[in-house]
Scaffold this active site. Structure first.
Site, PDB file in Angstrom:
ATOM      1  N   ASP A  96      -3.213 -14.219  -1.785  1.00 20.54           N
ATOM      2  CA  ASP A  96      -3.006 -14.255  -0.368  1.00 20.54           C
ATOM      3  C   ASP A  96      -3.751 -15.014   0.147  1.00 20.54           C
ATOM      4  O   ASP A  96      -4.140 -15.590   1.220  1.00 20.54           O
ATOM      5  CB  ASP A  96      -1.789 -12.986   0.022  1.00 20.54           C
ATOM      6  CG  ASP A  96      -0.598 -13.560  -0.836  1.00 20.54           C
ATOM      7  OD1 ASP A  96       0.303 -14.748  -1.343  1.00 20.54           O
ATOM      8  OD2 ASP A  96       0.589 -12.564  -0.430  1.00 20.54           O
ATOM      9  N   TYR A 129       0.949  -1.455   0.663  1.00 19.59           N
ATOM     10  CA  TYR A 129      -0.215  -0.114  -0.118  1.00 19.59           C
ATOM     11  C   TYR A 129       1.116   1.141   0.188  1.00 19.59           C
ATOM     12  O   TYR A 129       0.501   2.484  -0.469  1.00 19.59           O
ATOM     13  CB  TYR A 129      -0.876  -0.074   1.469  1.00 19.59           C
ATOM     14  CG  TYR A 129      -2.046  -1.356   1.345  1.00 19.59           C
ATOM     15  CD1 TYR A 129      -2.293  -1.813   0.217  1.00 19.59           C
ATOM     16  CD2 TYR A 129      -2.122  -2.422   2.772  1.00 19.59           C
ATOM     17  CE1 TYR A 129      -3.218  -2.724   0.035  1.00 19.59           C
ATOM     18  CE2 TYR A 129      -3.086  -2.957   2.140  1.00 19.59           C
ATOM     19  CZ  TYR A 129      -3.259  -3.616   0.837  1.00 19.59           C
ATOM     20  OH  TYR A 129      -3.788  -5.048   1.430  1.00 19.59           O
TER      21      TYR A 129
END
Lengths: 89, 376
Positions: free
Chosen positions: B238, B123
């Protein structure tokens, strides 16, 4: 994939019956007949395609990691060994 | 019971429950009580990726072209995802490691948390590319009421379990008055807190990410913010694995295949677990409302997004024996599957902005002019 047996029948309970296509996964055979199946990973680790196996036997081509109950299978990474009946909840 | 980093007692981990048994001593993986966690570790490690492998530089140009309402959707989602992974990057370690009793599960928790830190780092990678100074975005995460409300709800069950574990490990079972509050610490209470915490984490991994994922992929459907979408695809892959692990833990308990007392706790807390999940669904729907309050985006609106949350919730809830409480039967966003399919994650390098195949790369841009002095 030792999955060459032709002529196996896949019945989807209360929906339809269709032929299994040799060398394809169960999921691919279902998709070939335009049956809408929810899927994500197609590798057996997410469990999105989980369904119940009512009759018959399947074999996994990869070891499924997703949680499957005793009567459930993951169509994305298995193929039928006999005529089978499955049910999507 | 006091925590020890290396339990000197010679114990057989194959006979221990997943949690609240003897502390782990030897980190050995030649034998496992529940081999699924060993398989998950291997799968997760095979997924290893670094945010820097994905070139997000084109996103900066795309971002300038977005409308204000679309910018709001994009940035708000990133803030929310940053919050989720901030929590997940540390909490499983702090909450579960002190009470875990199986080496394979201990390592799974560490591997799981480590991957959440990769997500957090990505991010920053995305935001640093979009803004010269992303501080304002990060600072808003602890100020923004919409995000704070979710943070409180997500961290509540973790904090509860962590505090109770600390009391139990320092003082043992008993009733304690701490800062005017009474805390009853019994093994049963601890197990209940663990059970509810695991459900809260499961709900987080199962649906809390999916509103944001849907928005990201809706941009990608319009060929916008594709670098970002590639990163989110890796993250979604994930998260799917993490969800698989919490589903396994919950089902192992419920079916009595681990600690028999946890099977009792599971039956006793069924309604509370159901409430945790359905409340998370409601919060996600409110989040969709907040995202679209300034206007919607092409290909997506609040109603479709809410239906998608319910659709996903049905799938996730039936996987842990909570039934399918929502009426949605078919997938309202069928294109989502294409983005969540692991075959599509590893895109052909020549067709994408993934630059990891370039060893010692300097410049990935090639124009026709570069062949100007080329003679055949």
């Amino acid at each position: 994939m030792a999955n060459t047996k032709a002529g196996l029948v896949i019945s989807v309970k209360e929906v339809t019956s269709l032929p299994h296509q040799p060398d394809k996964t169960l999921l691919q055979s279902l998709e070939a007949q335009n049956i809408e199946v929810h899927y994500h990973c197609r590798e057996g680790y997410c469990g999105a395609c989980r369904c119940r196996l009512l009759k018959g036997q399947v074999e996994y081509s990869v070891d499924p990691l997703a949680y499957v109950d005793d009567d459930e299978i993951l169509p994305c990474c298995c193929h039928p060994l006999s005529d089978i009946e499955i049910e999507f909840s | 019971m006091k925590y020890t980093t290396f339990n000197q007692q010679n114990n057989d981990a194959l006979k221990e429950p997943m949690f609240f048994g003897a502390p782990v001593n030897v980190a050995r993986y030649d034998q496992q009580k529940h081999n699924i966690f060993e398989k998950l570790i291997e799968k997760q490690i095979s997924f290893f990726w670094r945010p820097e492998e994905v070139d997000v530089s084109k996103d900066r140009i795309d971002f300038q072209k977005l409308s204000d309402s679309e910018k709001h959707i994009f940035i708000s989602n990133l803030k929310y995802q940053t919050l989720l992974d901030s929590v997940q990057g540390r909490s499983p370690n702090i909450a579960f490691l002190p009470i875990v009793s199986l080496p394979e599960l201990e390592t799974w928790v560490e591997t799981w948390s480590f991957f959440e830190t990769i997500h957090s780092r990505s991010y920053t990678h995305i935001l640093r590319n979009l803004f010269a100074d992303p501080s304002a975005i990060f600072e808003d995460i602890v100020v923004n009421d919409e995000i704070k409300r979710r943070a409180a709800d997500i961290s509540k069950y973790y904090d509860d379990l962590i505090f109770a574990t600390q009391l139990w490990q320092t003082r043992g079972e008993g009733i304690y008055d701490i800062e005017g509050e009474t805390h009853t610490i019994t093994m049963r209470e601890l197990k209940k807190k663990l059970y509810l915490c695991m459900h809260s984490v499961n709900a987080l991994e199962a649906i809390r990410f999916y509103v944001s994922f849907a928005c990201t992929f809706a941009f990608a459907e319009r060929e916008l913010m594709e670098g970002n979408s590639k990163i989110i695809r890796l993250i979604a892959r994930d998260e799917n694995l993490h969800l698989t692990s919490t589903q396994h833990i919950i089902n192992l308990w419920a079916k009595g295949k681990d600690d028999p007392e946890m099977a009792e706790v599971a039956a006793e807390c069924h309604d509370e677990a159901l409430a945790i999940f359905t409340y998370a669904v409601e919060q996600e729907k409110q989040w969709a409302d907040y995202l679209f309050k300034q206007g919607s985006m092409i290909g997506l609106n609040k109603d479709i997004l809410c239906q998608y949350v319910e659709f996903i919730a049905n799938q996730r809830m039936s996987a842990i024996g909570l039934g399918q409480p929502y009426a949605v039967k078919s997938n309202p966003l069928p294109w989502m599957n294409n983005y969540l399919n692991s075959d599509n994650v590893q895109v052909a390098p020549q067709e994408s902005e993934i630059s990891s195949y370039l060893v010692g790369q300097i410049d990935s841009e090639v124009s026709a002019d570069d062949f100007g002095d080329f003679d055949l």
